[in-house]
Write a protein that holds these residues in place. Structure first.
Motif, short mmCIF file in Angstrom:
data_model
loop_
_atom_site.label_atom_id
_atom_site.label_comp_id
_atom_site.label_asym_id
_atom_site.label_seq_id
_atom_site.Cartn_x
_atom_site.Cartn_y
_atom_site.Cartn_z
N THR A 167 0.83 -1.20 0.13
CA THR A 167 0.28 0.10 -0.08
C THR A 167 0.80 1.15 -0.05
O THR A 167 0.54 2.24 -0.60
CB THR A 167 -0.90 0.17 1.30
N SER A 168 2.23 1.24 0.71
CA SER A 168 2.97 2.30 0.77
C SER A 168 3.69 2.60 -0.90
O SER A 168 4.36 3.69 -0.90
CB SER A 168 4.07 2.02 1.81
N ASP A 169 3.35 1.61 -1.65
CA ASP A 169 3.94 1.93 -3.07
C ASP A 169 2.96 2.98 -3.78
O ASP A 169 3.46 3.22 -4.77
CB ASP A 169 3.95 0.44 -3.87
N ILE A 170 1.95 3.03 -3.50
CA ILE A 170 0.84 3.79 -4.08
C ILE A 170 -0.01 4.67 -3.32
O ILE A 170 0.10 4.60 -1.98
CB ILE A 170 -0.06 2.95 -4.94
N THR A 171 -0.54 5.53 -4.05
CA THR A 171 -1.37 6.78 -3.36
C THR A 171 -2.70 6.25 -3.00
O THR A 171 -3.16 5.11 -3.58
CB THR A 171 -1.59 8.02 -4.17
N LEU A 172 -3.50 7.03 -2.13
CA LEU A 172 -4.86 6.30 -1.69
C LEU A 172 -5.66 6.50 -3.06
O LEU A 172 -6.44 5.72 -3.35
CB LEU A 172 -5.47 7.40 -0.78
N ALA A 173 -5.56 7.46 -3.88
CA ALA A 173 -6.46 7.63 -5.17
C ALA A 173 -6.09 6.33 -6.16
O ALA A 173 -6.94 5.43 -6.70
CB ALA A 173 -5.95 8.91 -5.89
N GLU A 174 -5.05 5.77 -6.23
CA GLU A 174 -4.51 4.60 -6.92
C GLU A 174 -5.08 3.34 -6.19
O GLU A 174 -5.64 2.37 -6.89
CB GLU A 174 -3.02 4.50 -7.04
N PHE A 175 -4.90 3.32 -4.88
CA PHE A 175 -5.48 2.33 -4.07
C PHE A 175 -7.00 1.95 -4.18
O PHE A 175 -7.48 0.81 -4.67
CB PHE A 175 -5.31 2.61 -2.52
N ARG A 176 -7.61 3.25 -4.62
CA ARG A 176 -9.00 2.86 -4.64
C ARG A 176 -9.51 2.40 -6.08
O ARG A 176 -10.74 1.90 -6.19
CB ARG A 176 -9.69 4.48 -4.74
N MET A 214 -11.51 -0.68 0.86
CA MET A 214 -11.95 0.18 1.81
C MET A 214 -10.87 1.05 2.46
O MET A 214 -9.95 0.32 3.05
CB MET A 214 -12.84 -0.53 2.96
N THR A 215 -11.13 2.12 2.75
CA THR A 215 -10.25 2.91 3.70
C THR A 215 -10.65 2.64 4.97
O THR A 215 -11.93 2.20 5.33
CB THR A 215 -10.33 4.59 3.32
N HIS A 216 -9.73 3.06 6.06
CA HIS A 216 -10.12 2.87 7.40
C HIS A 216 -11.65 3.47 7.79
O HIS A 216 -12.57 3.18 8.40
CB HIS A 216 -9.01 3.11 8.43
N ALA A 217 -11.43 4.86 7.34
CA ALA A 217 -12.69 5.86 7.59
C ALA A 217 -13.77 5.27 6.93
O ALA A 217 -14.96 5.31 7.66
CB ALA A 217 -12.18 7.24 7.00
N GLU A 218 -13.82 4.69 5.81
CA GLU A 218 -14.90 4.01 5.04
C GLU A 218 -15.46 2.82 5.91
O GLU A 218 -16.63 2.62 6.13
CB GLU A 218 -14.93 3.72 3.78
#
Length: 425
Positions: A167-176, A214-218
Protein backbone atom coordinates in the motif's frame (compact mmCIF):
# COMPACT_ATOMS: atom_id res chain seq x y z
CA UNK A 1 -63.33 7.76 10.90
CA UNK A 2 -61.26 8.69 13.95
CA UNK A 3 -61.79 5.19 15.35
CA UNK A 4 -60.54 3.64 12.08
CA UNK A 5 -57.40 5.77 12.16
CA UNK A 6 -56.73 4.58 15.73
CA UNK A 7 -57.18 0.95 14.66
CA UNK A 8 -54.86 1.44 11.68
CA UNK A 9 -52.27 3.05 13.95
CA UNK A 10 -52.53 0.17 16.39
CA UNK A 11 -52.15 -2.37 13.58
CA UNK A 12 -49.10 -0.54 12.23
CA UNK A 13 -47.50 -0.59 15.67
CA UNK A 14 -48.19 -4.34 16.00
CA UNK A 15 -46.70 -5.01 12.54
CA UNK A 16 -43.59 -3.02 13.41
CA UNK A 17 -43.22 -4.85 16.71
CA UNK A 18 -43.61 -8.24 15.03
CA UNK A 19 -41.01 -7.30 12.42
CA UNK A 20 -38.56 -6.38 15.14
CA UNK A 21 -39.06 -9.76 16.80
CA UNK A 22 -39.13 -11.80 13.60
CA UNK A 23 -36.81 -14.86 13.42
CA UNK A 24 -33.36 -13.78 12.38
CA UNK A 25 -33.89 -10.14 13.24
CA UNK A 26 -30.76 -8.50 14.61
CA UNK A 27 -32.88 -5.91 16.36
CA UNK A 28 -34.90 -8.34 18.43
CA UNK A 29 -34.41 -8.00 22.15
CA UNK A 30 -32.83 -4.56 21.99
CA UNK A 31 -29.68 -5.64 20.13
CA UNK A 32 -27.44 -2.78 19.05
CA UNK A 33 -27.88 -3.71 15.37
CA UNK A 34 -29.36 -1.46 12.72
CA UNK A 35 -33.15 -1.67 12.47
CA UNK A 36 -34.15 -4.14 9.77
CA UNK A 37 -30.76 -5.87 9.60
CA UNK A 38 -31.48 -9.60 9.70
CA UNK A 39 -29.09 -12.31 10.85
CA UNK A 40 -28.82 -15.00 8.19
CA UNK A 41 -26.79 -18.04 9.21
CA UNK A 42 -27.10 -20.12 6.05
CA UNK A 43 -26.46 -23.89 6.02
CA UNK A 44 -22.80 -24.08 7.09
CA UNK A 45 -23.23 -23.98 10.91
CA UNK A 46 -25.75 -26.79 10.74
CA UNK A 47 -23.53 -28.80 8.38
CA UNK A 48 -20.72 -28.63 10.94
CA UNK A 49 -23.07 -29.57 13.78
CA UNK A 50 -24.25 -32.65 11.85
CA UNK A 51 -20.58 -33.58 11.34
CA UNK A 52 -19.97 -33.69 15.09
CA UNK A 53 -19.72 -36.97 17.00
CA UNK A 54 -22.84 -37.69 19.02
CA UNK A 55 -22.80 -35.77 22.30
CA UNK A 56 -25.03 -33.62 24.52
CA UNK A 57 -23.43 -30.56 22.88
CA UNK A 58 -24.37 -31.77 19.41
CA UNK A 59 -27.96 -32.44 20.46
CA UNK A 60 -28.27 -29.03 22.09
CA UNK A 61 -26.94 -27.27 18.96
CA UNK A 62 -29.35 -29.26 16.82
CA UNK A 63 -32.28 -28.25 19.01
CA UNK A 64 -31.25 -24.59 18.72
CA UNK A 65 -31.46 -24.69 14.93
CA UNK A 66 -35.11 -23.63 15.03
CA UNK A 67 -34.52 -20.60 17.22
CA UNK A 68 -34.17 -17.08 15.82
CA UNK A 69 -30.59 -15.80 15.76
CA UNK A 70 -29.38 -12.42 16.95
CA UNK A 71 -26.15 -10.58 16.54
CA UNK A 72 -23.51 -11.44 19.14
CA UNK A 73 -20.35 -9.64 20.26
CA UNK A 74 -18.90 -13.09 20.95
CA UNK A 75 -18.78 -13.53 17.16
CA UNK A 76 -15.92 -11.41 15.77
CA UNK A 77 -15.46 -11.18 12.01
CA UNK A 78 -11.81 -11.89 11.18
CA UNK A 79 -11.03 -9.66 8.17
CA UNK A 80 -14.78 -10.01 7.34
CA UNK A 81 -15.78 -13.39 5.92
CA UNK A 82 -12.68 -14.52 4.00
CA UNK A 83 -13.66 -18.17 3.87
CA UNK A 84 -15.55 -17.24 0.70
CA UNK A 85 -15.32 -13.45 0.22
CA UNK A 86 -12.29 -11.26 -0.60
CA UNK A 87 -11.01 -9.99 2.73
CA UNK A 88 -11.27 -6.36 3.79
CA UNK A 89 -13.77 -5.49 1.07
CA UNK A 90 -17.17 -3.89 1.52
CA UNK A 91 -18.91 -7.01 0.24
CA UNK A 92 -17.26 -9.31 2.74
CA UNK A 93 -17.84 -6.91 5.64
CA UNK A 94 -21.55 -6.85 4.80
CA UNK A 95 -21.61 -10.65 4.55
CA UNK A 96 -20.03 -10.93 8.00
CA UNK A 97 -22.56 -8.52 9.47
CA UNK A 98 -25.42 -10.52 7.96
CA UNK A 99 -23.97 -13.59 9.67
CA UNK A 100 -24.42 -11.95 13.05
CA UNK A 101 -20.90 -10.75 13.82
CA UNK A 102 -21.22 -8.14 16.55
CA UNK A 103 -17.63 -6.94 16.11
CA UNK A 104 -15.88 -6.52 12.75
CA UNK A 105 -12.17 -6.14 12.03
CA UNK A 106 -10.35 -3.69 9.78
CA UNK A 107 -6.62 -4.38 9.67
CA UNK A 108 -5.08 -0.92 9.35
CA UNK A 109 -2.08 0.11 7.28
CA UNK A 110 -1.13 3.20 5.26
CA UNK A 111 -0.58 4.33 1.69
CA UNK A 112 2.27 6.37 0.19
CA UNK A 113 0.39 9.55 1.10
CA UNK A 114 -0.16 8.30 4.67
CA UNK A 115 -3.87 7.54 4.37
CA UNK A 116 -5.20 4.63 6.43
CA UNK A 117 -6.71 1.69 4.57
CA UNK A 118 -7.96 -1.81 5.40
CA UNK A 119 -5.44 -4.50 4.43
CA UNK A 120 -4.17 -7.49 6.39
CA UNK A 121 -0.61 -6.56 5.54
CA UNK A 122 1.02 -3.46 4.18
CA UNK A 123 2.58 -5.62 1.47
CA UNK A 124 -0.14 -8.03 0.34
CA UNK A 125 -1.61 -6.22 -2.66
CA UNK A 126 -0.01 -8.73 -5.05
CA UNK A 127 -2.07 -11.56 -3.50
CA UNK A 128 -5.25 -9.72 -2.44
CA UNK A 129 -5.88 -7.40 -5.42
CA UNK A 130 -5.49 -7.22 -9.19
CA UNK A 131 -2.58 -4.77 -9.01
CA UNK A 132 -0.24 -7.02 -11.05
CA UNK A 133 -2.77 -7.04 -13.89
CA UNK A 134 -2.61 -3.24 -13.95
CA UNK A 135 0.68 -2.37 -15.76
CA UNK A 136 0.62 1.26 -14.62
CA UNK A 137 0.40 0.30 -10.95
CA UNK A 138 2.39 -2.93 -11.18
CA UNK A 139 5.34 -0.80 -12.27
CA UNK A 140 5.24 0.87 -8.85
CA UNK A 141 5.43 -2.37 -6.85
CA UNK A 142 8.39 -2.85 -4.52
CA UNK A 143 9.30 -6.04 -6.40
CA UNK A 144 7.91 -6.90 -9.86
CA UNK A 145 6.38 -10.22 -10.80
CA UNK A 146 9.01 -12.90 -11.36
CA UNK A 147 7.81 -16.16 -12.95
CA UNK A 148 8.52 -19.58 -11.50
CA UNK A 149 11.43 -21.58 -12.85
CA UNK A 150 11.64 -25.35 -13.25
CA UNK A 151 14.41 -27.88 -13.72
CA UNK A 152 14.18 -28.89 -17.39
CA UNK A 153 15.29 -32.43 -16.59
CA UNK A 154 13.06 -33.25 -13.63
CA UNK A 155 10.30 -30.67 -13.98
CA UNK A 156 10.72 -29.76 -10.33
CA UNK A 157 10.28 -26.14 -9.39
CA UNK A 158 13.59 -24.46 -8.61
CA UNK A 159 12.20 -20.98 -7.92
CA UNK A 160 8.69 -20.00 -6.89
CA UNK A 161 6.85 -17.20 -8.64
CA UNK A 162 7.00 -13.99 -6.61
CA UNK A 163 6.08 -10.32 -6.37
CA UNK A 164 5.77 -7.68 -3.66
CA UNK A 165 3.26 -4.85 -3.86
CA UNK A 166 2.59 -2.60 -0.87
CA UNK A 167 0.00 0.00 0.00
CA UNK A 168 2.96 2.30 0.64
CA UNK A 169 3.94 1.90 -3.04
CA UNK A 170 0.83 3.77 -4.21
CA UNK A 171 -1.40 6.70 -3.27
CA UNK A 172 -4.89 6.46 -1.84
CA UNK A 173 -6.35 7.54 -5.19
CA UNK A 174 -4.53 4.65 -6.89
CA UNK A 175 -5.52 2.23 -4.12
CA UNK A 176 -9.18 3.02 -4.70
CA UNK A 177 -8.98 1.80 -8.32
CA UNK A 178 -7.97 -1.74 -7.36
CA UNK A 179 -10.26 -4.78 -7.19
CA UNK A 180 -10.11 -7.04 -4.16
CA UNK A 181 -9.74 -10.77 -4.76
CA UNK A 182 -9.32 -13.90 -2.64
CA UNK A 183 -5.97 -13.82 -0.86
CA UNK A 184 -3.87 -16.31 -2.80
CA UNK A 185 -1.07 -16.74 -5.32
CA UNK A 186 0.10 -19.64 -7.48
CA UNK A 187 3.80 -20.36 -6.76
CA UNK A 188 4.07 -22.35 -10.01
CA UNK A 189 2.89 -19.44 -12.17
CA UNK A 190 4.80 -18.45 -15.27
CA UNK A 191 2.48 -15.51 -16.02
CA UNK A 192 0.66 -12.84 -14.04
CA UNK A 193 -2.71 -14.39 -14.90
CA UNK A 194 -1.60 -17.75 -13.48
CA UNK A 195 -0.11 -16.08 -10.40
CA UNK A 196 -3.39 -14.36 -9.57
CA UNK A 197 -5.31 -17.62 -10.08
CA UNK A 198 -4.28 -19.38 -6.89
CA UNK A 199 -7.42 -19.62 -4.75
CA UNK A 200 -7.40 -22.72 -2.53
CA UNK A 201 -9.79 -25.47 -3.64
CA UNK A 202 -11.76 -25.25 -0.38
CA UNK A 203 -12.54 -21.57 -0.99
CA UNK A 204 -14.33 -19.99 -3.94
CA UNK A 205 -14.03 -17.17 -6.45
CA UNK A 206 -17.79 -16.91 -6.92
CA UNK A 207 -17.93 -13.65 -4.94
CA UNK A 208 -14.56 -12.28 -6.00
CA UNK A 209 -15.36 -10.49 -9.25
CA UNK A 210 -14.15 -7.12 -8.04
CA UNK A 211 -14.24 -6.62 -4.31
CA UNK A 212 -14.58 -2.99 -3.20
CA UNK A 213 -11.52 -1.94 -1.23
CA UNK A 214 -12.09 0.21 1.85
CA UNK A 215 -10.30 3.00 3.64
CA UNK A 216 -10.26 2.82 7.42
CA UNK A 217 -12.63 5.79 7.61
CA UNK A 218 -15.03 4.12 5.16
CA UNK A 219 -15.04 0.97 7.26
CA UNK A 220 -15.97 3.03 10.31
CA UNK A 221 -18.88 4.61 8.44
CA UNK A 222 -20.08 1.19 7.23
CA UNK A 223 -19.86 -0.42 10.66
CA UNK A 224 -21.66 2.50 12.31
CA UNK A 225 -24.42 2.30 9.73
CA UNK A 226 -24.98 -1.35 10.66
CA UNK A 227 -24.58 -0.79 14.39
CA UNK A 228 -21.66 -3.18 14.93
CA UNK A 229 -18.62 -2.67 17.09
CA UNK A 230 -15.14 -2.32 15.64
CA UNK A 231 -11.76 -3.92 16.23
CA UNK A 232 -9.04 -2.29 14.14
CA UNK A 233 -5.62 -3.92 14.14
CA UNK A 234 -2.67 -1.59 13.72
CA UNK A 235 -0.49 -3.61 11.36
CA UNK A 236 3.26 -3.79 11.71
CA UNK A 237 4.71 -1.45 9.06
CA UNK A 238 6.64 -3.19 6.29
CA UNK A 239 8.65 -0.02 5.69
CA UNK A 240 11.21 1.53 8.06
CA UNK A 241 9.74 3.92 10.60
CA UNK A 242 9.73 6.89 10.79
CA UNK A 243 8.28 6.64 7.28
CA UNK A 244 9.48 9.31 4.85
CA UNK A 245 11.64 10.61 7.67
CA UNK A 246 8.98 12.08 9.95
CA UNK A 247 5.95 9.75 10.19
CA UNK A 248 6.50 7.90 13.47
CA UNK A 249 4.94 4.74 14.87
CA UNK A 250 3.25 6.85 17.55
CA UNK A 251 1.72 9.17 14.94
CA UNK A 252 0.47 6.11 13.07
CA UNK A 253 -1.11 4.69 16.25
CA UNK A 254 -2.65 8.06 17.08
CA UNK A 255 -3.99 8.60 13.56
CA UNK A 256 -5.98 5.38 13.80
CA UNK A 257 -7.70 6.52 17.01
CA UNK A 258 -8.21 10.03 15.62
CA UNK A 259 -10.36 8.64 12.80
CA UNK A 260 -12.76 7.17 15.37
CA UNK A 261 -12.89 10.47 17.21
CA UNK A 262 -13.57 12.33 13.96
CA UNK A 263 -16.45 9.95 13.20
CA UNK A 264 -17.95 10.43 16.66
CA UNK A 265 -17.54 6.76 17.64
CA UNK A 266 -17.77 6.04 21.36
CA UNK A 267 -14.60 4.44 22.77
CA UNK A 268 -16.57 1.55 24.21
CA UNK A 269 -17.50 0.54 20.65
CA UNK A 270 -13.83 0.11 19.65
CA UNK A 271 -11.32 -2.64 20.49
CA UNK A 272 -7.97 -1.48 19.04
CA UNK A 273 -5.48 -4.32 18.57
CA UNK A 274 -1.77 -4.77 17.98
CA UNK A 275 0.90 -7.45 18.15
CA UNK A 276 3.22 -4.70 19.38
CA UNK A 277 2.87 -4.23 23.12
CA UNK A 278 4.31 -0.73 22.59
CA UNK A 279 1.21 0.26 20.61
CA UNK A 280 -1.09 -1.06 23.33
CA UNK A 281 0.86 0.85 25.96
CA UNK A 282 0.66 4.01 23.85
CA UNK A 283 -3.15 3.82 23.69
CA UNK A 284 -3.41 3.09 27.41
CA UNK A 285 -1.28 6.14 28.22
CA UNK A 286 -2.41 8.65 25.59
CA UNK A 287 -5.96 7.47 24.77
CA UNK A 288 -7.12 5.81 28.00
CA UNK A 289 -10.79 5.60 27.02
CA UNK A 290 -9.83 3.61 23.93
CA UNK A 291 -6.87 1.96 25.64
CA UNK A 292 -9.00 0.29 28.30
CA UNK A 293 -10.34 -2.03 25.56
CA UNK A 294 -7.05 -2.39 23.70
CA UNK A 295 -6.26 -5.97 22.72
CA UNK A 296 -2.73 -7.32 22.98
CA UNK A 297 -2.37 -9.90 20.21
CA UNK A 298 0.04 -12.27 21.89
CA UNK A 299 2.30 -13.70 19.21
CA UNK A 300 4.93 -14.67 21.77
CA UNK A 301 3.42 -18.15 21.93
CA UNK A 302 4.97 -18.97 18.55
CA UNK A 303 8.42 -18.65 20.10
CA UNK A 304 9.44 -22.13 21.37
CA UNK A 305 11.34 -20.42 24.18
CA UNK A 306 8.25 -18.61 25.51
CA UNK A 307 6.86 -19.88 28.80
CA UNK A 308 3.65 -18.44 30.21
CA UNK A 309 3.95 -17.35 33.84
CA UNK A 310 1.61 -15.71 36.29
CA UNK A 311 4.19 -12.98 36.89
CA UNK A 312 4.24 -12.12 33.21
CA UNK A 313 0.46 -11.78 32.99
CA UNK A 314 0.34 -9.80 36.22
CA UNK A 315 2.94 -7.43 34.76
CA UNK A 316 0.74 -6.91 31.69
CA UNK A 317 -2.25 -6.21 33.92
CA UNK A 318 -0.20 -3.75 35.97
CA UNK A 319 0.54 -1.83 32.75
CA UNK A 320 -3.19 -1.48 32.11
CA UNK A 321 -3.63 -4.35 29.65
CA UNK A 322 -7.05 -5.91 30.11
CA UNK A 323 -7.40 -8.21 27.10
CA UNK A 324 -4.94 -10.69 25.59
CA UNK A 325 -5.55 -12.55 22.35
CA UNK A 326 -3.39 -15.55 21.46
CA UNK A 327 -4.15 -18.13 18.74
CA UNK A 328 -6.68 -20.81 19.71
CA UNK A 329 -4.13 -23.57 20.07
CA UNK A 330 -2.34 -21.73 22.90
CA UNK A 331 -5.52 -21.82 25.01
CA UNK A 332 -6.23 -25.57 24.93
CA UNK A 333 -4.31 -28.76 25.51
CA UNK A 334 -4.96 -32.46 26.14
CA UNK A 335 -5.07 -34.01 29.60
CA UNK A 336 -3.99 -37.54 30.49
CA UNK A 337 -7.31 -38.90 29.26
CA UNK A 338 -6.87 -37.14 25.89
CA UNK A 339 -9.66 -34.74 26.78
CA UNK A 340 -9.49 -31.15 25.51
CA UNK A 341 -8.96 -28.81 28.48
CA UNK A 342 -7.74 -25.25 29.15
CA UNK A 343 -3.99 -24.77 28.76
CA UNK A 344 -1.62 -23.37 31.36
CA UNK A 345 -1.56 -20.11 29.40
CA UNK A 346 -5.35 -19.82 29.66
CA UNK A 347 -5.45 -20.59 33.37
CA UNK A 348 -2.67 -18.15 34.27
CA UNK A 349 -4.09 -15.32 32.16
CA UNK A 350 -7.47 -15.67 33.83
CA UNK A 351 -5.84 -15.93 37.25
CA UNK A 352 -4.15 -12.58 36.56
CA UNK A 353 -7.57 -11.07 35.85
CA UNK A 354 -7.15 -10.76 32.08
CA UNK A 355 -9.94 -11.27 29.58
CA UNK A 356 -9.15 -13.47 26.58
CA UNK A 357 -10.08 -13.36 22.90
CA UNK A 358 -9.08 -16.23 20.59
CA UNK A 359 -8.24 -16.43 16.88
CA UNK A 360 -9.18 -17.67 14.32
CA UNK A 361 -12.06 -20.11 13.80
CA UNK A 362 -12.64 -21.66 10.34
CA UNK A 363 -9.41 -20.13 9.10
CA UNK A 364 -8.16 -23.20 7.25
CA UNK A 365 -9.47 -25.99 5.02
CA UNK A 366 -11.07 -29.31 5.95
CA UNK A 367 -9.54 -30.65 9.14
CA UNK A 368 -9.39 -34.19 7.76
CA UNK A 369 -7.05 -32.90 5.04
CA UNK A 370 -5.02 -30.39 7.04
CA UNK A 371 -4.07 -32.37 10.14
CA UNK A 372 -2.54 -35.47 8.46
CA UNK A 373 -0.38 -33.18 6.35
CA UNK A 374 0.83 -31.22 9.37
CA UNK A 375 -0.64 -27.96 8.08
CA UNK A 376 -3.12 -27.33 10.88
CA UNK A 377 -1.81 -24.31 12.80
CA UNK A 378 -4.88 -23.27 14.74
CA UNK A 379 -5.62 -26.63 16.37
CA UNK A 380 -2.05 -27.92 16.64
CA UNK A 381 -2.15 -28.49 20.42
CA UNK A 382 -5.17 -30.84 20.20
CA UNK A 383 -4.93 -32.04 16.60
CA UNK A 384 -4.29 -35.66 17.54
CA UNK A 385 -7.87 -36.09 18.80
CA UNK A 386 -9.49 -34.33 15.83
CA UNK A 387 -10.56 -36.08 12.64
CA UNK A 388 -13.52 -34.13 11.26
CA UNK A 389 -14.71 -30.55 10.88
CA UNK A 390 -17.33 -30.98 13.59
CA UNK A 391 -14.55 -31.46 16.14
CA UNK A 392 -13.76 -27.75 15.77
CA UNK A 393 -17.03 -26.97 17.56
CA UNK A 394 -15.92 -29.15 20.47
CA UNK A 395 -12.82 -26.95 20.75
CA UNK A 396 -15.00 -23.84 20.53
CA UNK A 397 -17.12 -25.16 23.38
CA UNK A 398 -14.07 -25.66 25.63
CA UNK A 399 -12.82 -22.18 24.77
CA UNK A 400 -16.18 -20.65 25.65
CA UNK A 401 -17.25 -22.64 28.71
CA UNK A 402 -13.97 -23.71 30.32
CA UNK A 403 -11.40 -21.15 29.20
CA UNK A 404 -14.00 -18.38 29.41
CA UNK A 405 -13.03 -16.38 26.32
CA UNK A 406 -15.10 -13.25 25.72
CA UNK A 407 -15.04 -13.59 21.94
CA UNK A 408 -13.44 -15.37 19.01
CA UNK A 409 -12.38 -14.25 15.55
CA UNK A 410 -13.85 -16.30 12.73
CA UNK A 411 -13.49 -16.43 8.96
CA UNK A 412 -17.17 -17.45 8.71
CA UNK A 413 -18.98 -15.73 11.60
CA UNK A 414 -22.28 -17.59 11.15
CA UNK A 415 -20.96 -20.71 12.91
CA UNK A 416 -19.81 -18.80 15.99
CA UNK A 417 -23.02 -16.74 15.95
CA UNK A 418 -25.10 -19.95 16.04
CA UNK A 419 -23.06 -21.32 18.93
CA UNK A 420 -23.25 -18.03 20.84
CA UNK A 421 -27.01 -17.81 20.42
CA UNK A 422 -27.54 -21.41 21.46
CA UNK A 423 -25.39 -21.02 24.56
CA UNK A 424 -26.90 -17.61 25.31
CA UNK A 425 -23.47 -16.00 25.59
Amino acid sequence: MRKRRKVRGLLSAIVALCAAWAPGSATAGGDHGQAGTAVELGPRPFHLVEDMDDSPLKRRLQQCAKRPSRRSDFSIAHRGAPLQFPEHTREFYEAAIRMGAGIVECDVTFTADRELVCRHSQCDLHTTTDILARPDLAAKCSAPFVPAEFDPATGERTRAASARCCTSDITLAEFRTLCGKMDAANPDATSVAQYLDGTARWRTDLYAGCGTLMTHAESIALFRRHGVKMTPELKEPSVPMPYQGDYTQQQYAQQMIDEYRAAGVRPREVFPQSFRIEDVRYWIEHEPLFGRQAVYLDGRVDDPAFVATLEDFQALAAQGVRIVAPPMWALVTLDESQRIVPSGYAQLARLAGLDIIAWSFERTGPIADMIPEGRQYYFQSVAEVMDNDGDAIEVLDVLAREVGIIGIFSDWPATVTHYANCMRL
